[in-house]
Design an enzyme around this catalytic site. Structure first.
Site, PDB file in Angstrom:
ATOM      1  CG  ASN A 104       4.667  30.119  12.714  1.00  0.00           C
ATOM      2  OD1 ASN A 104       5.274  30.324  11.671  1.00  0.00           O
ATOM      3  ND2 ASN A 104       3.452  29.557  12.718  1.00  0.00           N
TER       4      ASN A 104
ATOM      5  CE  LYS B 248       2.949  26.558   3.742  1.00  0.00           C
ATOM      6  NZ  LYS B 248       2.339  27.872   4.040  1.00  0.00           N
TER       7      LYS B 248
ATOM      8  CE  LYS C 178       7.960  26.886   5.555  1.00  0.00           C
ATOM      9  NZ  LYS C 178       7.089  28.073   5.392  1.00  0.00           N
TER      10      LYS C 178
ATOM     11  CG  ASP D   3       6.197  29.265   2.101  1.00  0.00           C
ATOM     12  OD1 ASP D   3       6.571  30.289   1.501  1.00  0.00           O
ATOM     13  OD2 ASP D   3       5.808  29.269   3.288  1.00  0.00           O
TER      14      ASP D   3
ATOM     15  CG  ASN E 130       9.173  30.958   4.044  1.00  0.00           C
ATOM     16  OD1 ASN E 130       9.405  29.759   3.890  1.00  0.00           O
ATOM     17  ND2 ASN E 130       8.193  31.397   4.823  1.00  0.00           N
TER      18      ASN E 130
ATOM     19  CD  GLU F 111       2.827  30.230   1.573  1.00  0.00           C
ATOM     20  OE1 GLU F 111       3.000  30.747   2.689  1.00  0.00           O
ATOM     21  OE2 GLU F 111       2.266  29.115   1.402  1.00  0.00           O
TER      22      GLU F 111
ATOM     23  CD  GLU G 157       3.752  33.674   5.490  1.00  0.00           C
ATOM     24  OE1 GLU G 157       4.609  33.560   6.375  1.00  0.00           O
ATOM     25  OE2 GLU G 157       3.294  32.717   4.837  1.00  0.00           O
TER      26      GLU G 157
ATOM     27  CG  ASP H 117      -1.508  35.291  10.834  1.00  0.00           C
ATOM     28  OD1 ASP H 117      -2.478  35.438  11.589  1.00  0.00           O
ATOM     29  OD2 ASP H 117      -0.526  34.574  11.117  1.00  0.00           O
TER      30      ASP H 117
ATOM     31  CG  HIS I 220       1.097  32.688   8.071  1.00  0.00           C
ATOM     32  ND1 HIS I 220       1.245  33.363   9.268  1.00  0.00           N
ATOM     33  CD2 HIS I 220       2.207  31.916   7.935  1.00  0.00           C
ATOM     34  CE1 HIS I 220       2.391  33.020   9.827  1.00  0.00           C
ATOM     35  NE2 HIS I 220       2.988  32.148   9.049  1.00  0.00           N
TER      36      HIS I 220
ATOM     37  CD  GLU J 293       0.512  27.979   7.312  1.00  0.00           C
ATOM     38  OE1 GLU J 293       1.522  27.564   6.716  1.00  0.00           O
ATOM     39  OE2 GLU J 293       0.432  29.137   7.795  1.00  0.00           O
TER      40      GLU J 293
END
Length: 388
Positions: free
Chosen positions: A53, A180, A182, A211, A213, A237, A264, A291, A321, A340
């Site tokens: 994803n 985890k 966001k 995370d 991102n 993260e 990732e 990943d 990831h 993950e």
């Protein structure tokens, strides 16, 4: 033996969730099947692969460049001395006539096919992929017990603190010890309130990751880090853009008690090496999340491990990831720090084979040939649809 056909199809994994940067309302992935003329139990042996994803389906790249290179190649050039498919030779064939650098969407297309080729190789040997990896590239003995954490805690329309708590608690009730969520998609004050709500449902020995991102610049990421310092977090993260090595160094230079995790969205061993050289991360406390499904597959992942080891990065600091079984097999075969997991999201491509339970934050890999996709009934049905 030879590859007789490669099929691919785009599948939706859409969801109303979002992180700090993207929403998943239009998210797709590519599923590929590498079909051979080798027949077992009356059926051709087929390897399957798909991407994680966060990136979209890669059908056009596969159809226009990478699949024709495989199917047009001299079949013998794709085999090793045992007469079976050699994923390393196939990788070199797919990447022929590609310029160095430019590691964008092509790394995902190749990653899908690389996964299918490794699944195929292990099925031809009638062994789990983690055993094949351990024998060929590890110390010869796989560790079937792998640490996994539950990823979730996305922003969702109408989802308040109670719903966040209920979600994370459901993961803990299923045997996870690390969860985890966001951050970065709301104000700092709101995110701190959400973090405190999440921490309130954790018990002894249970940990929370957050995370961002890649949402922040260095100053914003540092401001968040100072606020996070008051919490007992397992990691922070992707605080900055993945290619902002100077920003990563600035955040890492704060040297708070909160470890960092990133990687990732880096797609080659050269990108990984630059992160190791210039990102200021600590191999003794921070984590790397490359990943394979997004970064040219296991063949390139092995190079990433090789170039980072001299900088002090041991496999145990790698926790990929993506939440897919390919990385689980790599973790078991090479002794990575874990993987993950998406217990509820991005199905049927996430999760574990049927009957595999999380116990004390770990899963035990079943003894299934290949990656093990056929052991997950809902995923097996989707894979089989590619052969109809």
């Amino acid at each position: 033996m030879r590859i007789v056909e490669v099929r691919e199809r785009t599948f939706p994994i859409a969801s109303p969730i979002r992180n700090a940067v993207v929403d998943f309302s239009q998210m797709t992935l590519s599923l590929a099947a590498v079909i051979t003329d080798e027949v077992r139990d009356g059926r051709p042996v087929v390897g399957f692969g798909f991407n994680s994803n966060g990136r979209y389906g890669q059908g056009s790249l596969m159809r226009e460049r990478f699949v024709p290179r495989l199917t047009d190649a001299d079949p013998d050039s794709l085999l090793d001395d045992s007469g079976l498919i050699d994923p390393h030779a196939a990788w070199a064939t797919m990447m022929a006539n590609e310029k160095p650098g430019g590691h964008g969407e092509r790394s995902v297309a190749v990653g899908v096919l690389d996964m299918a080729l490794w699944d195929l190789r292990a099925k031809l040997e009638e062994r789990p992929l983690y055993d094949v990896i351990a024998q060929r590239h590890g110390d010869g003995q796989a560790d079937r017990r792998v640490f996994v954490y539950a990823a979730g805690g996305y922003y969702h329309p109408g989802k308040g603190d109670q719903a966040l708590q209920d979600e994370l608690k459901s993961y803990l009730d299923r045997g996870y010890t690390h969860v985890k969520m966001k951050i970065g998609g709301a104000s700092l004050a709101e995110d701190c309130r959400r973090i405190e709500s999440a921490l309130a449902v954790l018990g002894p020995g249970q940990r929370l990751m957050v995370d961002a991102n890649g949402r922040f610049d260095a100053d914003e990421a540092t401001a968040y880090l100072k606020a996070l310092e008051s919490y007992d977090l397992h990691w922070y993260e992707e605080p900055v853009d993945p290619l902002d090595y100077e920003g990563t160094r600035a955040v890492a230079g704060q040297r708070t008690r909160v470890p960092l995790a990133t990687g990732e969205n880096l797609f080659s061993h050269w990108d990984a090496l630059n992160l190791g050289r210039y990102g200021g991360l600590d191999p003794q406390r921070d984590y790397l999340q490359f990943d394979c499904a997004l970064s040219y597959g296991l063949v390139e992942y092995l190079r990433t491990l090789e170039v980072l080891r001299p900088l002090g990065w041991e496999p145990s600091r790698f926790i990929p990831h993506g939440g897919h079984q390919m990385s689980l097999n790599i973790a078991a075969g090479l002794g990575l720090g874990g993987n993950e997991s998406y217990p509820d999201l991005f199905q049927p491509f996430g999760g574990f084979p049927d009957g595999v339970q999380v116990q004390d934050g770990h899963v035990t890999m079943p003894e299934l040939p290949g990656i093990g996709f056929e052991g997950k009934s809902d995923l097996a049905a989707v894979c089989a649809s590619l052969l109809d």
